[in-house]
Design a protein around this motif. Structure first.
Motif, PDB file in Angstrom:
ATOM      1  N   PRO A 259      30.384  21.416  22.633  1.00  0.00           N
ATOM      2  CA  PRO A 259      30.588  22.339  21.937  1.00  0.00           C
ATOM      3  C   PRO A 259      29.834  23.576  21.857  1.00  0.00           C
ATOM      4  CG  PRO A 259      31.338  20.378  20.802  1.00  0.00           C
ATOM      5  CD  PRO A 259      30.543  19.923  22.045  1.00  0.00           C
ATOM      6  N   GLU A 260      28.571  23.328  21.942  1.00  0.00           N
ATOM      7  CA  GLU A 260      27.264  24.215  22.029  1.00  0.00           C
ATOM      8  C   GLU A 260      27.463  25.167  23.340  1.00  0.00           C
ATOM      9  OE1 GLU A 260      23.494  21.655  23.316  1.00  0.00           O
ATOM     10  OE2 GLU A 260      24.953  20.775  21.548  1.00  0.00           O
ATOM     11  N   ASP A 261      28.148  24.542  24.319  1.00  0.00           N
ATOM     12  CA  ASP A 261      28.510  25.410  25.590  1.00  0.00           C
ATOM     13  C   ASP A 261      29.489  26.474  25.369  1.00  0.00           C
ATOM     14  OD1 ASP A 261      26.486  24.119  27.185  1.00  0.00           O
ATOM     15  OD2 ASP A 261      28.005  22.434  27.419  1.00  0.00           O
ATOM     16  N   THR A 262      30.041  26.443  24.134  1.00  0.00           N
ATOM     17  CA  THR A 262      31.130  27.533  23.815  1.00  0.00           C
ATOM     18  C   THR A 262      30.748  29.043  23.798  1.00  0.00           C
ATOM     19  OG1 THR A 262      32.618  26.092  22.725  1.00  0.00           O
ATOM     20  CG2 THR A 262      32.841  28.305  22.284  1.00  0.00           C
ATOM     21  N   ASP A 263      31.097  29.700  24.680  1.00  0.00           N
ATOM     22  CA  ASP A 263      30.786  31.022  24.546  1.00  0.00           C
ATOM     23  C   ASP A 263      31.337  31.663  26.079  1.00  0.00           C
ATOM     24  OD1 ASP A 263      27.250  32.005  24.203  1.00  0.00           O
ATOM     25  OD2 ASP A 263      28.820  33.196  24.121  1.00  0.00           O
ATOM     26  N   VAL A 264      31.233  33.182  25.899  1.00  0.00           N
ATOM     27  CA  VAL A 264      31.652  34.223  26.919  1.00  0.00           C
ATOM     28  C   VAL A 264      30.548  34.060  28.222  1.00  0.00           C
ATOM     29  CG1 VAL A 264      32.308  36.421  27.769  1.00  0.00           C
ATOM     30  CG2 VAL A 264      32.912  35.706  25.281  1.00  0.00           C
ATOM     31  N   TYR A 265      31.222  33.591  29.298  1.00  0.00           N
ATOM     32  CA  TYR A 265      30.077  33.433  30.508  1.00  0.00           C
ATOM     33  C   TYR A 265      30.512  34.690  31.418  1.00  0.00           C
ATOM     34  CZ  TYR A 265      28.949  28.760  29.362  1.00  0.00           C
ATOM     35  OH  TYR A 265      28.410  27.599  28.762  1.00  0.00           O
ATOM     36  N   TYR A 266      29.195  35.414  31.753  1.00  0.00           N
ATOM     37  CA  TYR A 266      29.131  36.463  32.506  1.00  0.00           C
ATOM     38  C   TYR A 266      28.656  36.249  34.103  1.00  0.00           C
ATOM     39  CZ  TYR A 266      29.976  38.947  28.247  1.00  0.00           C
ATOM     40  OH  TYR A 266      30.530  39.258  26.965  1.00  0.00           O
ATOM     41  N   CYS A 267      29.246  36.681  34.871  1.00  0.00           N
ATOM     42  CA  CYS A 267      28.710  36.598  36.454  1.00  0.00           C
ATOM     43  C   CYS A 267      27.968  37.921  36.462  1.00  0.00           C
ATOM     44  CB  CYS A 267      29.696  36.484  37.362  1.00  0.00           C
ATOM     45  SG  CYS A 267      29.346  36.513  39.142  1.00  0.00           S
ATOM     46  N   SER A 268      27.003  37.810  37.270  1.00  0.00           N
ATOM     47  CA  SER A 268      25.964  38.981  37.884  1.00  0.00           C
ATOM     48  C   SER A 268      25.627  38.833  39.026  1.00  0.00           C
ATOM     49  CB  SER A 268      24.939  39.086  36.760  1.00  0.00           C
ATOM     50  OG  SER A 268      23.940  40.279  37.009  1.00  0.00           O
ATOM     51  N   ALA A 269      25.484  39.849  39.760  1.00  0.00           N
ATOM     52  CA  ALA A 269      25.145  39.813  41.035  1.00  0.00           C
ATOM     53  C   ALA A 269      24.057  41.128  41.208  1.00  0.00           C
ATOM     54  CB  ALA A 269      26.395  39.928  42.122  1.00  0.00           C
ATOM     55  N   ASP A 270      23.016  40.826  42.123  1.00  0.00           N
ATOM     56  CA  ASP A 270      22.046  41.815  42.623  1.00  0.00           C
ATOM     57  C   ASP A 270      22.484  42.011  44.154  1.00  0.00           C
ATOM     58  OD1 ASP A 270      18.753  42.502  41.778  1.00  0.00           O
ATOM     59  OD2 ASP A 270      19.737  43.157  43.782  1.00  0.00           O
ATOM     60  N   LEU A 271      22.578  43.359  44.166  1.00  0.00           N
ATOM     61  CA  LEU A 271      23.429  43.738  45.651  1.00  0.00           C
ATOM     62  C   LEU A 271      22.905  44.815  46.238  1.00  0.00           C
ATOM     63  CD1 LEU A 271      27.277  43.370  44.393  1.00  0.00           C
ATOM     64  CD2 LEU A 271      25.905  41.550  45.563  1.00  0.00           C
ATOM     65  N   ASN A 272      22.897  44.766  47.593  1.00  0.00           N
ATOM     66  CA  ASN A 272      22.474  46.050  48.242  1.00  0.00           C
ATOM     67  C   ASN A 272      23.835  46.105  49.273  1.00  0.00           C
ATOM     68  OD1 ASN A 272      19.734  44.544  48.660  1.00  0.00           O
ATOM     69  ND2 ASN A 272      19.688  46.820  48.074  1.00  0.00           N
ATOM     70  N   GLY A 273      24.298  47.383  49.783  1.00  0.00           N
ATOM     71  CA  GLY A 273      25.193  47.826  50.446  1.00  0.00           C
ATOM     72  C   GLY A 273      25.158  49.125  50.946  1.00  0.00           C
ATOM     73  N   TYR A 274      26.320  49.648  51.389  1.00  0.00           N
ATOM     74  CA  TYR A 274      26.319  51.079  52.130  1.00  0.00           C
ATOM     75  C   TYR A 274      27.566  51.661  51.742  1.00  0.00           C
ATOM     76  CZ  TYR A 274      22.372  49.628  55.204  1.00  0.00           C
ATOM     77  OH  TYR A 274      21.270  48.860  55.671  1.00  0.00           O
ATOM     78  N   THR A 275      27.374  53.180  51.668  1.00  0.00           N
ATOM     79  CA  THR A 275      28.710  53.991  51.428  1.00  0.00           C
ATOM     80  C   THR A 275      29.172  54.138  52.855  1.00  0.00           C
ATOM     81  OG1 THR A 275      27.596  56.028  51.608  1.00  0.00           O
ATOM     82  CG2 THR A 275      27.162  55.094  49.435  1.00  0.00           C
ATOM     83  N   GLU A 276      30.417  55.075  52.712  1.00  0.00           N
ATOM     84  CA  GLU A 276      31.207  55.106  53.816  1.00  0.00           C
ATOM     85  C   GLU A 276      30.394  55.955  54.604  1.00  0.00           C
ATOM     86  OE1 GLU A 276      34.817  56.774  52.783  1.00  0.00           O
ATOM     87  OE2 GLU A 276      35.875  55.087  52.423  1.00  0.00           O
ATOM     88  N   SER A 277      29.478  56.744  54.195  1.00  0.00           N
ATOM     89  CA  SER A 277      28.506  57.701  55.102  1.00  0.00           C
ATOM     90  C   SER A 277      27.031  56.811  55.568  1.00  0.00           C
ATOM     91  CB  SER A 277      28.333  59.057  54.423  1.00  0.00           C
ATOM     92  OG  SER A 277      27.467  58.688  53.220  1.00  0.00           O
ATOM     93  N   GLN A 278      27.307  55.831  55.186  1.00  0.00           N
ATOM     94  CA  GLN A 278      26.133  54.779  55.659  1.00  0.00           C
ATOM     95  C   GLN A 278      24.774  54.868  54.950  1.00  0.00           C
ATOM     96  OE1 GLN A 278      28.574  53.108  57.261  1.00  0.00           O
ATOM     97  NE2 GLN A 278      26.775  52.225  58.466  1.00  0.00           N
ATOM     98  N   GLU A 279      24.953  55.305  53.763  1.00  0.00           N
ATOM     99  CA  GLU A 279      23.835  55.591  52.722  1.00  0.00           C
ATOM    100  C   GLU A 279      23.839  54.416  51.903  1.00  0.00           C
ATOM    101  OE1 GLU A 279      24.105  58.819  50.135  1.00  0.00           O
ATOM    102  OE2 GLU A 279      22.108  58.569  49.440  1.00  0.00           O
TER     103      GLU A 279
END
Length: 121
Positions: A84-104
């Motif tokens: 019962p103590e596990d009851t809560d709202v669980y959130y996923c999080s990610a630390d990401l790198n990526g590129y825009t369409e212009s490759q930035e």
């Protein structure tokens, strides 16, 4: 450009199991880490780095397992022997790198919408 979609929450009796999923999509070049957090303060439950190193809160060690599918940019949280103590709202999080369409290049720490886990006694 980036979406983080989580699923798998629900209602379960104490001692039961749930499996949470979180998928990141977009122009992602690197996943530095992904993890699960819970509560308003978003306290760490479990995390996994791009290299596969894992970290768990002491309260879930031996009961929860975090895993990943790197090809799908997806992280899972297998939760067994829920309390019962596990009851809560669980959130996923990610630390990401990526590129825009212009490759930035860009860097982003993003969060899912949260999924409710309710464990009844």
């Amino acid at each position: 450009q980036v979406q983080l979609v989580e699923s798998g929450g629900g209602l379960v009796q104490a001692g039961g199991s749930l499996r949470l999923s979180c998928a990141a999509s977009g122009r992602i070049s690197r996943v530095n880490s992904m993890g699960w957090y819970r509560g308003n303060q978003r306290e760490l439950v479990a995390s996994i780095t791009g290299g596969g190193s894992t970290n768990y809160a002491n309260s879930v060690k031996g009961r929860f397992t975090i895993s990943r599918d790197s090809a799908k940019n997806t992280v899972y949280l297998q939760m067994n022997w829920l309390k019962p103590e596990d009851t809560d709202v669980y959130y996923c999080s990610a630390d990401l790198n990526g590129y825009t369409e212009s490759q930035e290049p860009w860097a982003l720490r993003t969060w899912g919408q949260g999924t409710l886990v309710t464990v009844s006694s």
